[in-house]
Design an enzyme around this catalytic site. Structure first.
Site, PDB file in Angstrom:
ATOM      1  N   ASP A  66       0.857  -1.191   0.000  1.00  0.00           N
ATOM      2  CA  ASP A  66       0.000   0.000   0.000  1.00  0.00           C
ATOM      3  C   ASP A  66       0.894   1.242   0.000  1.00  0.00           C
ATOM      4  OD1 ASP A  66      -2.173   1.673   0.205  1.00  0.00           O
ATOM      5  OD2 ASP A  66      -2.566   1.251   2.326  1.00  0.00           O
TER       6      ASP A  66
HETATM    7  C1  SPV Z   1      -7.334   1.811   3.299  1.00  0.00           C
HETATM    8  O1  SPV Z   1      -8.243   1.022   3.487  1.00  0.00           O
HETATM    9  O2  SPV Z   1      -6.545   1.728   2.391  1.00  0.00           O
HETATM   10  C2  SPV Z   1      -7.180   2.958   4.185  1.00  0.00           C
HETATM   11  C3  SPV Z   1      -7.552   2.825   5.565  1.00  0.00           C
HETATM   12  O3  SPV Z   1      -6.659   3.948   3.751  1.00  0.00           O
HETATM   13  S1  SPV Z   1      -6.155   2.348   6.400  1.00  0.00           S
HETATM   14  O4  SPV Z   1      -5.692   1.128   5.874  1.00  0.00           O
HETATM   15  O5  SPV Z   1      -6.578   2.273   7.769  1.00  0.00           O
HETATM   16  O6  SPV Z   1      -5.159   3.401   6.233  1.00  0.00           O
HETATM   17 MG    MG Z   2      -5.610   3.677   2.096  1.00  0.00          MG
END
Ligand code: SPV
Ligand code: MG
Length: 552
Positions: A66
């Site tokens: 991510d």
């Molecule tokens: C996501 O779901 O990608 C988010 C929320 O941004 S978190 O993972 O809590 O950052």
């Molecule tokens: Mg996110």
């Protein structure tokens, strides 16, 4: 209703409008995470009014981190599938907006074009890091610069209801309430449609403190992944607008996939997991396969459908003696293959694979794979007409194509099928001009009388059947029917009707197919005759079996 390529009708109200209503409504509303078309559809089916296309799960389903490792256009591609698979609004987790104000402008335009209802951007720097990975080491964006992203995004949108939610990461990065409020205030002034206040604590302390101070200046959105134990009532009472269940479909799928993979690796058989996985039919349902079938019925001309074959193979063939003691004639071997396999091969070579075989004598002995079977238990007291009736009465789920009728004891060269296929007439048969060969052998044969005899000129003309019978005199005879009949798809219902009428008449219980052909003509149907010579063999006797061995 779930969308399967359907809506030529414009959606009312638009997804953007519906998202705006959820955001501003007085009730607490819930968004479920979805990361591809099928998860989006599952979320809609469960009753969610909107979806969260989360960066964490979208990147994870691609197998990357991510951290903007998947490009924004790759995310966009996936969103398009998700929009197509659903009818509800989707809020994209747009990370930081993938760059500066200019990238946000372009993002907003593209999202509107693809039917995404809203985007959330967070006040960090590109490339971002997930908030739950060393949050306090994460650098926040300069407030003014982040506001330029919001303003540019708002100026770029063409649909007034498209929403830009701004995510305040102050708590995540280790700042306090004052910084969170200062930022929210600036983003609100820049045009933000709502604030997502994020927290990595196991309690809702931070988000509740923020909401108390922020009050109702604009809608507030939360992601309670870490403070999951908090009762939803607390969020409702605090007056939050939206709750996002941000990663739960993917997290549900992971242990299911891991367990399935481990079990299969260990057990090396499918029985070990079959009752723990969704049936394939459920995949088809989620894909909307039935809509495509209906569309095929609407758009594809019936002639274009797959042809089907009925092979009449009910009789024993007693004349073959010992050879048919343990199997019907259709299973007698010619050059190492049952007669029926030669017939199937000829049809397959012509591109025809939907074959139904009518069995009677020793049905279990006819077991070639890939064929459909219908049984005529009265085979000993009935003729081929009744066998044909049984096959025509059986449900044909893929129905609609041309029909070929064949005998289980007649082998032929494949080109005869092309000859049959060519004329567009409702009923077509092939007649052998070499009919005297059968007369000389004094065997029963289906002779035909036609509108004109075979000649070079007849090649250019259309010849039709006047009568088909075993007792046509030599003077009247024009050929021998080879037992191959093609019925155009549009004439199959008429054939079915006549066959079932005849089969219901006691005098016709033993009727053969030549009776049917003559009855068709008597009804005013035109049965087209194509003359050919040879290249087929009717296996009636031991001599025929030997001859067939040479032929095949
Ligand atoms: C996501 O779901 O990608 C988010 C929320 O941004 S978190 O993972 O809590 O950052
Ligand atoms: Mg996110």
């Amino acid at each position: 209703m779930v969308a399967h390529l359907q809506p030529p009708v414009p959606e009312r109200p638009r997804r953007t409008t519906r998202f705006r209503e959820l955001l501003h409504g007085s009730d607490l509303e819930f968004l479920l995470e979805a990361h591809n078309g099928i998860s989006a559809r599952i979320g809609e089916e469960a009753g969610f009014k909107a979806l969260w296309a989360g960066g964490l799960c979208m990147s994870a389903q691609f197998g990357v981190r991510d951290s903007n490792e998947a490009s924004w256009t790759q995310v966009l591609e996936m969103l398009e599938f998700m929009v197509d698979a659903t009818t509800i609004p989707i809020l994209l987790d747009g990370d930081t907006g993938y760059g500066n104000f200019n990238n946000v402008r372009r993002l907003v335009r593209k999202l509107e074009q693809r039917g995404v209802a809203a985007v959330c951007i967070e006040d960090k720097l590109y490339p971002k890091t997930n908030s739950f990975i060393d949050g306090d080491r994460q650098q926040l964006a300069d407030i003014e610069e982040f506001c330029s992203r919001i303003k540019a995004g708002k100026d770029a949108q063409r649909d007034d209801d498209f929403a830009i939610i701004t995510r305040v990461e102050a708590f995540i990065a280790g700042w306090g309430l004052a910084e969170a409020l200062r930022r929210a205030e600036a983003y609100h002034a820049a045009g933000s449609d709502g604030i997502l206040i994020h927290s990595a604590l196991a309690t809702p302390k931070e988000v509740l403190a923020f909401k108390r101070e922020w009050a109702d200046r604009s809608p507030v959105v939360i992601v309670p992944t870490k403070y999951y134990a908090t009762p939803t009532e607390v969020f409702r009472e605090a007056g939050f607008s939206l709750v996002i269940w941000a990663n739960h479909l993917l997290r549900a799928a992971i242990p299911a996939m891991q367990e399935c993979a481990a079990t299969l690796a260990r057990e090396q058989n499918l029985r070990s997991i079959e009752d723990r996985v969704a049936p394939v039919k459920e995949i088809f349902r989620l894909q909307g396969a039935s809509e495509l079938q209906e569309a095929e019925d609407r758009y594809l001309p019936r002639q274009g459908r797959d042809a089907r074959v009925i092979v009449l193979a009910a009789s024993r063939g007693s004349a073959l003696g010992e050879l048919t003691a343990d199997r019907p004639k259709a299973m007698v071997e010619i050059r190492g293959q049952p007669l029926l396999a030669h017939i199937v091969a000829a049809y397959n070579a012509a591109g025809i694979k939907r074959i139904t075989v009518v069995r009677g004598y020793l049905p279990a002995a006819i077991d070639l794979p890939g064929l459909a079977y219908v049984d005529n238990p009265d085979y000993a007291d009935t003729g081929e007409l009744v066998s044909l009736e049984r096959a025509l009465a059986a449900p044909d789920p893929d129905g609609g194509g041309d029909l070929y009728v064949s005998y289980g004891d007649v082998i032929f060269k494949r080109y005869l099928l092309d000859t049959l296929a060519e004329p567009a007439d409702d009923f077509v048969i092939v007649a052998d001009t070499d009919w005297r060969a059968s007369v000389n052998r004094a065997r029963a044969a289906d002779y035909v009388a036609c509108t004109e005899p075979h000649s070079r000129h007849a090649f250019y003309r259309e010849v039709y059947l006047t009568r088909c019978a075993e007792d046509i005199s030599e003077g009247e005879c024009h050929g021998e029917w080879m037992g191959l009949l093609k019925v155009n798809a549009r004439a199959v219902p008429r054939l079915r009707e006549l066959v079932s009428q005849m089969a219901a008449t006691p005098g016709h219980r033993r009727a053969k197919l030549h009776h049917l052909l003559t009855a068709l003509v008597a009804r005013g149907e035109k049965v087209r005759v194509v003359y050919t010579t040879g290249h087929w063999l009717d296996v009636d006797s031991l001599a025929d079996v030997l001859a067939a061995g040479r032929f095949a």
